[in-house]
Design a protein around this motif. Structure first.
Motif, PDB file in Angstrom:
ATOM      1  N   MET A 306      42.689   6.630  32.687  1.00  0.00           N
ATOM      2  CA  MET A 306      42.176   7.623  33.578  1.00  0.00           C
ATOM      3  C   MET A 306      40.820   7.242  34.314  1.00  0.00           C
ATOM      4  N   SER A 307      39.902   6.624  33.586  1.00  0.00           N
ATOM      5  CA  SER A 307      38.724   6.278  34.094  1.00  0.00           C
ATOM      6  C   SER A 307      38.903   5.322  35.501  1.00  0.00           C
ATOM      7  N   VAL A 308      39.711   4.279  35.318  1.00  0.00           N
ATOM      8  CA  VAL A 308      40.177   3.266  36.191  1.00  0.00           C
ATOM      9  C   VAL A 308      40.667   3.906  37.400  1.00  0.00           C
ATOM     10  N   ILE A 309      41.686   4.993  37.292  1.00  0.00           N
ATOM     11  CA  ILE A 309      42.103   5.602  38.287  1.00  0.00           C
ATOM     12  C   ILE A 309      41.322   6.783  39.069  1.00  0.00           C
ATOM     13  N   ALA A 310      40.510   7.566  38.115  1.00  0.00           N
ATOM     14  CA  ALA A 310      40.092   8.736  38.739  1.00  0.00           C
ATOM     15  C   ALA A 310      38.662   8.413  39.325  1.00  0.00           C
ATOM     16  N   LEU A 311      37.885   7.567  38.438  1.00  0.00           N
ATOM     17  CA  LEU A 311      36.721   7.294  38.924  1.00  0.00           C
ATOM     18  C   LEU A 311      36.326   5.804  39.278  1.00  0.00           C
ATOM     19  N   SER A 312      37.282   5.160  40.283  1.00  0.00           N
ATOM     20  CA  SER A 312      36.937   3.955  40.767  1.00  0.00           C
ATOM     21  C   SER A 312      35.637   3.961  41.614  1.00  0.00           C
ATOM     22  N   LEU A 313      34.816   2.810  41.318  1.00  0.00           N
ATOM     23  CA  LEU A 313      33.686   2.765  42.366  1.00  0.00           C
ATOM     24  C   LEU A 313      33.951   2.738  43.670  1.00  0.00           C
ATOM     25  N   PRO A 314      35.107   1.986  44.309  1.00  0.00           N
ATOM     26  CA  PRO A 314      35.243   2.191  45.614  1.00  0.00           C
ATOM     27  C   PRO A 314      35.472   3.521  46.365  1.00  0.00           C
ATOM     28  N   GLU A 315      36.228   4.555  45.478  1.00  0.00           N
ATOM     29  CA  GLU A 315      36.380   5.643  45.892  1.00  0.00           C
ATOM     30  C   GLU A 315      34.881   6.546  45.965  1.00  0.00           C
ATOM     31  N   MET A 316      33.823   6.111  44.979  1.00  0.00           N
ATOM     32  CA  MET A 316      32.468   6.744  45.033  1.00  0.00           C
ATOM     33  C   MET A 316      32.080   6.278  46.132  1.00  0.00           C
ATOM     34  N   ILE A 317      32.109   5.145  46.649  1.00  0.00           N
ATOM     35  CA  ILE A 317      31.133   4.487  47.695  1.00  0.00           C
ATOM     36  C   ILE A 317      32.128   5.237  49.220  1.00  0.00           C
ATOM     37  N   ILE A 318      33.486   5.506  49.224  1.00  0.00           N
ATOM     38  CA  ILE A 318      34.011   6.040  50.311  1.00  0.00           C
ATOM     39  C   ILE A 318      33.271   7.451  50.377  1.00  0.00           C
ATOM     40  N   LEU A 319      33.258   8.353  49.287  1.00  0.00           N
ATOM     41  CA  LEU A 319      32.911   9.686  49.279  1.00  0.00           C
ATOM     42  C   LEU A 319      31.528   9.818  49.571  1.00  0.00           C
ATOM     43  N   ARG A 320      30.640   8.910  49.465  1.00  0.00           N
ATOM     44  CA  ARG A 320      29.091   8.651  49.836  1.00  0.00           C
ATOM     45  C   ARG A 320      28.934   8.981  51.279  1.00  0.00           C
ATOM     46  N   LYS A 321      30.083   9.182  52.263  1.00  0.00           N
ATOM     47  CA  LYS A 321      29.832   9.360  53.672  1.00  0.00           C
ATOM     48  C   LYS A 321      29.595  10.705  53.773  1.00  0.00           C
ATOM     49  N   VAL A 322      30.386  11.735  52.667  1.00  0.00           N
ATOM     50  CA  VAL A 322      30.426  13.101  53.180  1.00  0.00           C
ATOM     51  C   VAL A 322      29.562  13.981  51.750  1.00  0.00           C
ATOM     52  N   LEU A 323      29.135  13.104  50.835  1.00  0.00           N
ATOM     53  CA  LEU A 323      28.728  13.657  49.714  1.00  0.00           C
ATOM     54  C   LEU A 323      27.171  13.045  49.624  1.00  0.00           C
ATOM     55  N   LYS A 324      26.393  14.049  49.204  1.00  0.00           N
ATOM     56  CA  LYS A 324      25.029  13.301  48.566  1.00  0.00           C
ATOM     57  C   LYS A 324      25.073  12.704  47.245  1.00  0.00           C
ATOM     58  N   VAL A 325      23.908  11.893  46.858  1.00  0.00           N
ATOM     59  CA  VAL A 325      24.159  11.220  45.653  1.00  0.00           C
ATOM     60  C   VAL A 325      24.202  12.044  44.446  1.00  0.00           C
ATOM     61  N   ARG A 326      23.434  13.316  44.515  1.00  0.00           N
ATOM     62  CA  ARG A 326      23.511  14.311  43.350  1.00  0.00           C
ATOM     63  C   ARG A 326      24.891  14.875  43.096  1.00  0.00           C
ATOM     64  N   LEU A 327      25.632  15.013  44.171  1.00  0.00           N
ATOM     65  CA  LEU A 327      26.865  15.768  44.192  1.00  0.00           C
ATOM     66  C   LEU A 327      27.958  14.711  43.421  1.00  0.00           C
ATOM     67  N   ILE A 328      27.831  13.477  44.001  1.00  0.00           N
ATOM     68  CA  ILE A 328      28.607  12.489  43.383  1.00  0.00           C
ATOM     69  C   ILE A 328      28.446  11.960  42.072  1.00  0.00           C
ATOM     70  N   ALA A 329      27.265  12.035  41.568  1.00  0.00           N
ATOM     71  CA  ALA A 329      26.797  12.021  40.340  1.00  0.00           C
ATOM     72  C   ALA A 329      27.373  13.100  39.216  1.00  0.00           C
ATOM     73  N   THR A 330      27.285  14.334  39.936  1.00  0.00           N
ATOM     74  CA  THR A 330      27.835  15.324  39.007  1.00  0.00           C
ATOM     75  C   THR A 330      29.412  15.371  38.935  1.00  0.00           C
TER      76      THR A 330
END
Length: 350
Positions: A306-330
């Protein structure tokens, strides 16, 4: 000229005789699938190696699992490609727009199962949902479920482990997506969207009805196979190669010691290892199969997957374009907590 005519007729078969095409394809697929194990054993038996050796076991694992996973993936992607012709991004937004949290989180997570969206489409989908007025927590329920509880994961789990494990994964994944999205919605973190996303004008979501024929939906299924299988097959080969190495050479006692249910730290370690990895269900499930065969605990392995599929680092990098760091961390923290609870509970009760 006759070969060209035959090729053209073959390509036109789905359009002229769609039901005959589906029946013929299903029978051919089933016949090939049933032959995989005896063919792989025959090939290994013809090689100048001992079948009972580490190398013999690894080669048989690779020769059997590679076509098996590719065939399962092709079949489910084709079927879901047809199903997905009913669920365009526009129609998905229309189904979720204007709904309240709670029931909408359940609907969003459920839609994630039958929609083909992955981390590469996270940003445009997120923007579309925001513009359509979909609540933030509901959007996250969808974004968690779509990559983690997708048709590829469920089909491969069913093919390799049976319906009990597949249903278990389905229930756990949906629970994490629903609860995590609801929690994020309760935290009221809309201010942590990037300013340009938050200030976008709202637009009405449309249903995107298509009215496609059966032949056109078959074409959509074939297009999905070309796109998805063509994109993920290197990950499948890499995952099966890793699984074959684990199957052939890793001692059972070693794997049981570091990923067994007696080691309390195994689940947190599995999540920490899984987050920075980049793979998908097709690539990680062969590894999961090999880990379980070597004595790893089910809860630990599910947490890793689940962690590999749902919390992949590339997805976090992509979402950084629309989310601030605090929301990504949450987002990462809430989902990781849910995965940890699932892993620890199942190691305790199974």
């Amino acid at each position: 000229m006759s070969e060209l005519t035959l090729s053209q007729r073959t390509q036109q078969l789905p359009r002229r005789h769609p039901r005959a095409f589906l029946a013929t394809a299903a029978l051919a697929w089933w016949g090939l699938y049933q032959s995989l194990n005896p063919v792989s054993e025959a090939i290994v038996g013809a090689l100048p190696i001992d079948r009972a050796s580490h190398l013999g076991g690894a080669i048989q694992f690779f020769l059997y699992d590679t076509p098996k996973v590719l065939m399962l993936l092709t079949a489910v992607v084709f079927v879901m490609g047809m199903v997905n012709s009913y669920f365009t991004p526009e129609r998905t937004r229309a189904l979720l727009a204007g709904r309240t949290e709670g029931a909408a989180n359940v609907m969003a997570a459920s839609l994630g199962i039958v929609t083909p969206f992955c981390s590469c489409s996270a940003v445009p989908l997120f923007i579309g949902f925001v513009q359509a007025g979909v609540p933030l927590g509901v959007t996250f329920s969808f974004l968690i479920s779509a990559p983690m509880v997708n048709e590829v994961a469920l089909a491969l789990l069913f093919g390799m482990f049976g319906w009990r494990i597949a249903l278990l994964y389905l229930g756990l994944g949906l629970a994490i997506a629903i609860v995590a999205g609801w929690v994020i919605g309760r935290l009221k973190m809309e201010r942590h969207l990037e300013d340009w996303v938050r200030d976008m004008p709202k637009v009405a979501a449309t249903s995107g009805e298509s009215g496609l024929t059966l032949a056109e939906r078959i074409d959509a299924g074939l297009a999905s196979v070309r796109e998805i299988v063509g994109r993920v097959w290197p990950y499948i080969l890499a995952g099966i190669a890793v699984g074959a190495a684990i199957h052939g050479w890793v001692p059972e006692n070693f794997m049981a010691a570091i990923m067994g249910r007696d080691a309390w730290w195994s689940v947190p370690l599995a999540v920490l290892i899984g987050v920075p990895m980049y793979s998908n269900a097709a690539g990680v499930i062969p590894v999961v199969q090999a880990l379980l065969a070597k004595g790893a605990a089910l809860g630990t392995v599910l947490a890793f997957m689940m962690s590999v599929i749902a919390l992949s680092l590339p997805e976090m990098i992509i979402l950084r374009k629309v989310l601030k760091v605090r929301l990504i961390a949450t987002f990462a923290g809430v989902v990781a907590t849910g995965i940890l609870i699932v892993g620890l509970v199942f190691n305790a009760v199974l």
